[in-house]
Design a protein around this motif. Structure first.
Motif, mmCIF file in Angstrom:
data_model
loop_
_atom_site.group_PDB
_atom_site.id
_atom_site.type_symbol
_atom_site.label_atom_id
_atom_site.label_comp_id
_atom_site.label_asym_id
_atom_site.label_seq_id
_atom_site.Cartn_x
_atom_site.Cartn_y
_atom_site.Cartn_z
ATOM 1 N N UNK A 187 1.067 -0.856 0.107
ATOM 2 C CA UNK A 187 0.365 0.186 0.138
ATOM 3 C C UNK A 187 1.042 1.735 -0.024
ATOM 4 N N UNK A 188 1.838 1.369 0.899
ATOM 5 C CA UNK A 188 2.933 2.594 0.562
ATOM 6 C C UNK A 188 3.426 2.553 -0.639
ATOM 7 N N UNK A 189 3.809 1.651 -1.652
ATOM 8 C CA UNK A 189 4.438 1.856 -2.482
ATOM 9 C C UNK A 189 3.524 1.940 -3.485
ATOM 10 N N UNK A 190 2.236 1.278 -3.307
ATOM 11 C CA UNK A 190 1.525 2.149 -4.782
ATOM 12 C C UNK A 190 0.916 3.595 -4.362
ATOM 13 N N UNK A 191 1.174 4.173 -2.441
ATOM 14 C CA UNK A 191 0.818 5.550 -2.089
ATOM 15 C C UNK A 191 1.698 6.090 -2.728
ATOM 16 N N UNK A 192 2.891 5.890 -2.882
ATOM 17 C CA UNK A 192 4.312 6.581 -3.816
ATOM 18 C C UNK A 192 4.431 6.825 -5.230
ATOM 19 N N UNK A 193 3.919 5.905 -5.628
ATOM 20 C CA UNK A 193 3.007 5.235 -7.124
ATOM 21 C C UNK A 193 2.606 6.518 -7.703
ATOM 22 N N UNK A 194 1.100 6.965 -6.880
ATOM 23 C CA UNK A 194 -0.116 7.426 -6.681
ATOM 24 C C UNK A 194 0.460 8.780 -6.885
ATOM 25 N N UNK A 195 1.274 8.961 -6.350
ATOM 26 C CA UNK A 195 1.719 10.703 -5.661
ATOM 27 C C UNK A 195 2.525 10.774 -7.527
#
Length: 390
Positions: A85-93
Motif C-alpha cells: 500500500x505504501x509503494x502504491x501511494x508513492x507511485x500515485x503521488x
C-alpha cells in the motif's frame, strides 16, 4: 538468540534450507544464491515470505525484520500488505505533477538547512519569486520547456547579467530536483539553452572601501557619533582585527584567551577555526567593553536587550557618519595598507583575512597559521590607526 551464527553462514554452500528458529530460514538454491525467508501463518494458511538476499541482509538484520513482522501479525496487521500500500501511494503521488512553484518551495526547504546566512536563504527564494514564478510558477513542471526559461532570462541577460546568472543557477537547481524524481527527462535551464544566450563575463562587484589613509579619521567619526557604546566599540574592534562584521557581532567572551581571539569553524565563512592575535589597542578595547557593556549575555558586543547587534547596525552607523564605505570594505583597506606599508609576508596578510593561502597541495603541507608573524602585522596596523586611549 537464533541457531545460526555468522561463522556458519560463511561456510554454508550446500543447497537446502537452514533454520535459525522462530520461522526464519536461510535458503541456498541449487544455483548458489542465498536468501532469507520467513515462514508464517497468514489468513489461516502457512506461507513463506522473502526477506532479501544474504548479500544485502545480514543475520542480525534478518532477525530484526522477522521479529517486526511477527509483532505486526500478533497485532492483527499484515506488514506485507502495508508495504504494498505504501509503494502504491508513492507511485500515485508521482502521477501528480507538481507546479514549478511547488518544486521551488520543496528545493528551498531541503537546501536552506545547510545555509548559515539567513539573508542568502531569503534571497534565493525571492529571486525565483520575482522572475520565473511570475512567468510560469503555476504551470506543471513537465510542461515547462526551454522557451519558457528563455522568456525569463533574455530580458535581463545583458541588462542585469549577475542577476540573470543567479536566476538561471537557481532555476537549474529546481529543475535538477524534478529530473531526479522522474518528473521531467532533462533540465530546460541547463546546457540546452546555451546556444540562445550570449556569453556574458561574470561581473565583479567591489564593495565600497576607504583608502587606508582615511581609516583613522573614520574611527574618529564613529567614536564621536551618537551611537550606542556597543555599536561604536564593535565597529572599531572590527577595524582593528580586520574581521567580518558578523564575526564581531556574534563574538563571545568564551572565544577570548588572553591576547588571542579564536573564532570557531561554524562562525567562519570558510568553515574552519581561525585564531586572531589581538593588538594592545584591541585588548584595551575589550577591557573597555567589559566595563561598559558587562559580560552577562556572553556576547562581547550585545545590544541593549542582550541579543547580538542587528545585521544593519554597522552599515547604518557608517552611513549616518558619512563614511563612504561598507563595514566589509575595511578589510580591503587593511589589505592595501598591509601590501604597501607593512613588513608582513603575503601569506601572513592572506591568513590574517582568513583567506586560503596557496594551492590545495601547498595547504596540505603548510599547516602553520603564522600566528607570531600576524601578531606583529596586526600590531603594526593598529599602531598606524593609533586609536588609543579610550
Amino acid at each position: 538468540m537464533g541457531n545460526l551464527t555468522a561463522a556458519q553462514l560463511r561456510k554454508i554452500n550446500e543447497p537446502g534450507r537452514y533454520g535459525d528458529g522462530a520461522g526464519l530460514y536461510l535458503v541456498v538454491s541449487p544455483g548458489g544464491s542465498r536468501y532469507w525467508i520467513q515462514r508464517i501463518r497468514l489468513d489461516g494458511m502457512r506461507t513463506d515470505k522473502g526477506l532479501g538476499s544474504l548479500t544485502d541482509v545480514s543475520l542480525t538484520e534478518a532477525r530484526k525484520k522477522a521479529a517486526a513482522n511477527r509483532d505486526a501479525l500478533q497485532q492483527g496487521r499484515n506488514p506485507w500488505r502495508e508495504q504494498e500500500q505504501e509503494k502504491a501511494a508513492r507511485l500515485e503521488q508521482l502521477k501528480v505533477i507538481p507546479t514549478f512553484r511547488d518544486v521551488t518551495y520543496k528545493v528551498h526547504e531541503a537546501t536552506a538547512v545547510r545555509w548559515r546566512n539567513g539573508k542568502h536563504t531569503d534571497s534565493w527564494l525571492q529571486t525565483l519569486e520575482k522572475y520565473p514564478i511570475k512567468v510560469f510558477g503555476d504551470m506543471p513542471i513537465d510542461e515547462i520547456n526551454q522557451a519558457h526559461v528563455l522568456t525569463v532570462l533574455e530580458p535581463i541577460w545583458t541588462t542585469k547579467p549577475e542577476t540573470a546568472r543567479r536566476v538561471r543557477q537557481r532555476m537549474r537547481a529546481v529543475f535538477r530536483w524534478a529530473v531526479s524524481w522522474g518528473y521531467i527527462p532533462f533540465n530546460p535551464a541547463g546546457e540546452v539553452i546555451d546556444g540562445a544566450l550570449v556569453p556574458m563575463p561574470k561581473v565583479q562587484e567591489h564593495l565600497k572601501a576607504l583608502p587606508y589613509q582615511e581609516v583613522p579619521a573614520a574611527i574618529k567619526k564613529i567614536r564621536d557619533s551618537e551611537a550606542w557604546d556597543t555599536t561604536k566599540l564593535a565597529f572599531e574592534f572590527m577595524i582593528l582585527t580586520a574581521a567580518r562584521g558578523g564575526e564581531v557581532r556574534y563574538a563571545t567572551w568564551a572565544e577570548i584567551d588572553g591576547d588571542t581571539w579564536t573564532r570557531p569553524s561554524h562562525k567562519m565563512k570558510g568553515n574552519k577555526p581561525h585564531r586572531v592575535p589581538l593588538s594592545i589597542q584591541a585588548t584595551v578595547l575589550l577591557r573597555t567593553a567589559k566595563e561598559k557593556l558587562g559580560i552577562e549575555s556572553g556576547l562581547i558586543f550585545p545590544s541593549p536587550d542582550g541579543n547580538p547587534l542587528s545585521e544593519n547596525a554597522l552599515p547604518m552607523r557608517a552611513k549616518k557618519c558619512g563614511i563612504q564605505a561598507v563595514p566589509h570594505g575595511f578589510r580591503s583597506s587593511f589589505r592595501d595598507w598591509a601590501e604597501e606599508c607593512s613588513s608582513g609576508s603575503h601569506a601572513a596578510i592572506e591568513i590574517s583575512l582568513a583567506h586560503d593561502y596557496g594551492s590545495a597541495v601547498e595547504r596540505a603541507y603548510f599547516r602553520s597559521d603564522l600566528l607570531d608573524q600576524r601578531r606583529e602585522l596586526n600590531q603594526e596596523w593598529c599602531n598606524f590607526l593609533d586609536p588609543l586611549p579610550f
